[in-house]
Design a protein around this motif. Structure first.
Motif, PDB file in Angstrom:
ATOM      1  N   VAL A  62       0.866  -1.171   0.000  1.00  0.00           N
ATOM      2  CA  VAL A  62       0.000   0.000   0.000  1.00  0.00           C
ATOM      3  C   VAL A  62       0.904   1.223   0.000  1.00  0.00           C
ATOM      4  O   VAL A  62       1.727   1.392   0.897  1.00  0.00           O
ATOM      5  CB  VAL A  62      -0.930   0.022   1.235  1.00  0.00           C
ATOM      6  CG1 VAL A  62      -1.827   1.261   1.181  1.00  0.00           C
ATOM      7  CG2 VAL A  62      -1.777  -1.231   1.306  1.00  0.00           C
ATOM      8  N   VAL A  63       0.769   2.094  -1.000  1.00  0.00           N
ATOM      9  CA  VAL A  63       1.694   3.212  -1.169  1.00  0.00           C
ATOM     10  C   VAL A  63       0.922   4.433  -1.660  1.00  0.00           C
ATOM     11  O   VAL A  63      -0.052   4.309  -2.407  1.00  0.00           O
ATOM     12  CB  VAL A  63       2.812   2.834  -2.170  1.00  0.00           C
ATOM     13  CG1 VAL A  63       2.242   2.498  -3.535  1.00  0.00           C
ATOM     14  CG2 VAL A  63       3.861   3.929  -2.281  1.00  0.00           C
ATOM     15  N   THR A  64       1.330   5.617  -1.230  1.00  0.00           N
ATOM     16  CA  THR A  64       0.689   6.842  -1.692  1.00  0.00           C
ATOM     17  C   THR A  64       1.287   7.279  -3.025  1.00  0.00           C
ATOM     18  O   THR A  64       2.421   6.913  -3.371  1.00  0.00           O
ATOM     19  CB  THR A  64       0.849   7.991  -0.685  1.00  0.00           C
ATOM     20  OG1 THR A  64       2.243   8.312  -0.560  1.00  0.00           O
ATOM     21  CG2 THR A  64       0.296   7.603   0.679  1.00  0.00           C
ATOM     22  N   VAL A  65       0.519   8.094  -3.740  1.00  0.00           N
ATOM     23  CA  VAL A  65       1.015   8.642  -5.006  1.00  0.00           C
ATOM     24  C   VAL A  65       2.269   9.471  -4.757  1.00  0.00           C
ATOM     25  O   VAL A  65       3.254   9.375  -5.502  1.00  0.00           O
ATOM     26  CB  VAL A  65      -0.060   9.498  -5.694  1.00  0.00           C
ATOM     27  CG1 VAL A  65       0.497  10.192  -6.929  1.00  0.00           C
ATOM     28  CG2 VAL A  65      -1.267   8.663  -6.066  1.00  0.00           C
ATOM     29  N   PHE A  90       4.273  -6.513  -8.022  1.00  0.00           N
ATOM     30  CA  PHE A  90       3.677  -7.015  -6.785  1.00  0.00           C
ATOM     31  C   PHE A  90       2.349  -7.712  -7.086  1.00  0.00           C
ATOM     32  O   PHE A  90       1.604  -7.295  -7.975  1.00  0.00           O
ATOM     33  CB  PHE A  90       3.441  -5.875  -5.796  1.00  0.00           C
ATOM     34  CG  PHE A  90       4.699  -5.250  -5.256  1.00  0.00           C
ATOM     35  CD1 PHE A  90       5.563  -5.990  -4.471  1.00  0.00           C
ATOM     36  CD2 PHE A  90       5.005  -3.935  -5.539  1.00  0.00           C
ATOM     37  CE1 PHE A  90       6.734  -5.421  -3.971  1.00  0.00           C
ATOM     38  CE2 PHE A  90       6.164  -3.354  -5.052  1.00  0.00           C
ATOM     39  CZ  PHE A  90       7.031  -4.105  -4.263  1.00  0.00           C
ATOM     40  N   ASP A  91       2.033  -8.751  -6.314  1.00  0.00           N
ATOM     41  CA  ASP A  91       0.759  -9.455  -6.514  1.00  0.00           C
ATOM     42  C   ASP A  91      -0.428  -8.523  -6.305  1.00  0.00           C
ATOM     43  O   ASP A  91      -1.468  -8.691  -6.947  1.00  0.00           O
ATOM     44  CB  ASP A  91       0.656 -10.650  -5.555  1.00  0.00           C
ATOM     45  CG  ASP A  91       1.664 -11.736  -5.886  1.00  0.00           C
ATOM     46  OD1 ASP A  91       1.728 -12.129  -7.065  1.00  0.00           O
ATOM     47  OD2 ASP A  91       2.393 -12.173  -4.980  1.00  0.00           O
ATOM     48  N   LEU A  92      -0.287  -7.554  -5.398  1.00  0.00           N
ATOM     49  CA  LEU A  92      -1.310  -6.533  -5.196  1.00  0.00           C
ATOM     50  C   LEU A  92      -0.617  -5.210  -4.918  1.00  0.00           C
ATOM     51  O   LEU A  92       0.262  -5.130  -4.062  1.00  0.00           O
ATOM     52  CB  LEU A  92      -2.222  -6.883  -4.015  1.00  0.00           C
ATOM     53  CG  LEU A  92      -3.231  -5.799  -3.612  1.00  0.00           C
ATOM     54  CD1 LEU A  92      -4.249  -5.559  -4.719  1.00  0.00           C
ATOM     55  CD2 LEU A  92      -3.936  -6.166  -2.312  1.00  0.00           C
ATOM     56  N   LEU A  93      -1.010  -4.181  -5.649  1.00  0.00           N
ATOM     57  CA  LEU A  93      -0.523  -2.827  -5.400  1.00  0.00           C
ATOM     58  C   LEU A  93      -1.733  -1.942  -5.141  1.00  0.00           C
ATOM     59  O   LEU A  93      -2.623  -1.843  -5.982  1.00  0.00           O
ATOM     60  CB  LEU A  93       0.263  -2.292  -6.602  1.00  0.00           C
ATOM     61  CG  LEU A  93       0.777  -0.857  -6.443  1.00  0.00           C
ATOM     62  CD1 LEU A  93       1.882  -0.805  -5.379  1.00  0.00           C
ATOM     63  CD2 LEU A  93       1.284  -0.301  -7.771  1.00  0.00           C
ATOM     64  N   VAL A  94      -1.759  -1.306  -3.963  1.00  0.00           N
ATOM     65  CA  VAL A  94      -2.823  -0.363  -3.620  1.00  0.00           C
ATOM     66  C   VAL A  94      -2.220   1.029  -3.615  1.00  0.00           C
ATOM     67  O   VAL A  94      -1.263   1.308  -2.885  1.00  0.00           O
ATOM     68  CB  VAL A  94      -3.440  -0.680  -2.243  1.00  0.00           C
ATOM     69  CG1 VAL A  94      -4.534   0.328  -1.916  1.00  0.00           C
ATOM     70  CG2 VAL A  94      -3.996  -2.094  -2.213  1.00  0.00           C
ATOM     71  N   ILE A  95      -2.784   1.929  -4.429  1.00  0.00           N
ATOM     72  CA  ILE A  95      -2.271   3.296  -4.560  1.00  0.00           C
ATOM     73  C   ILE A  95      -3.213   4.229  -3.821  1.00  0.00           C
ATOM     74  O   ILE A  95      -4.383   4.370  -4.171  1.00  0.00           O
ATOM     75  CB  ILE A  95      -2.148   3.696  -6.037  1.00  0.00           C
ATOM     76  CG1 ILE A  95      -1.293   2.673  -6.798  1.00  0.00           C
ATOM     77  CG2 ILE A  95      -1.521   5.081  -6.155  1.00  0.00           C
ATOM     78  CD1 ILE A  95      -1.221   2.930  -8.292  1.00  0.00           C
TER      79      ILE A  95
END
Length: 232
Positions: free
Chosen positions: A122-125, A154-159
């Protein structure tokens, strides 16, 4: 032989000890997988995939106050169950005002991925753009190409915080590239935003939205009162 049997007679039987050893080996393997994925995230972001604040988040410990939250939670659980059963590029969008639990649900989903030996971040813009700028330094050990490849792998990237700085062409091009690469690799992307539907489409573009949600991914609205302020 009798001495051996007596040795394992208390408190566990020989068979129970064998089962315990197998369980310990499985847990050790899981921890190794988790440490490996954390190391990969640190290479890309300088930290583990989930911020410390959200590392204990789960779908089970999310606090429900309103009926609409139950519906949202059911949709999130359904998406996760489908991904666990049959992984796909179908992602999700969580829209709503600050403090309504978007990060909790997204981090809970990411934690589930990690617990199952997958890679999730989970990463911010702004963090993506900062890491990208860092690659331009002469002393940087990371290249732009490697960073983009890590984020796209990554298997899942949350932006998170999509749309905080609107009308930023460089950010839009970067997110477009990441989402496009992940879609081509059939990997899901999650988007967290405070924007409503019209403004998010204007910010990211219809094409990016379609690629995030391809295959029927959910667009969930978090439109209840903020946990932080008690205000809409």
């Amino acid at each position: 032989m009798e001495q051996i049997k007596k040795q394992y007679s208390a408190p566990y039987s020989y068979e129970q000890l064998i089962a315990l050893r197998a369980q310990e080996a499985s847990e050790f393997a899981r921890q190794c997988d988790q440490h490996r994925e954390e190391a990969r995230a640190k290479r890309a972001l300088g930290r583990s995939g989930i911020q410390k604040k959200h590392q204990n988040c789960s779908l089970d410990n999310y606090q429900i106050r309103y009926e609409s939250q139950e519906q949202m939670l059911d949709s999130a659980k359904g998406w996760l169950a489908t991904q666990n059963e049959s992984p796909s590029c179908s992602g999700f969008i969580f829209s709503g005002t600050p403090g309504t639990g978007k990060n909790h649900i997204a981090s809970a989903i990411a934690n589930d991925f990690i617990d199952n030996g997958k890679q999730a971040v989970v990463v911010t813009v702004s963090e993506i753009m900062m890491r990208l700028r860092d690659t331009y330094r002469k002393d940087s050990k990371e290249t732009e190409e490697r960073l983009m490849a890590r984020l796209s792998g990554f298997d899942l990237l949350v932006i998170d915080e999509v749309g905080v700085q609107r009308n930023n062409v460089n950010e839009q091009l970067t997110l477009n590239s990441i989402v496009n690469d992940r879609s081509n690799a059939c990997l899901p992307t999650g988007i967290l935003t405070n924007l409503d539907a019209n403004n998010l489409v204007e910010t990211l573009g219809k094409r990016v939205i379609e690629r995030v949600l391809e295959g029927g991914g959910p667009w969930l609205m978090f439109d209840w009162q903020s946990y932080r302020t008690g205000q809409q």
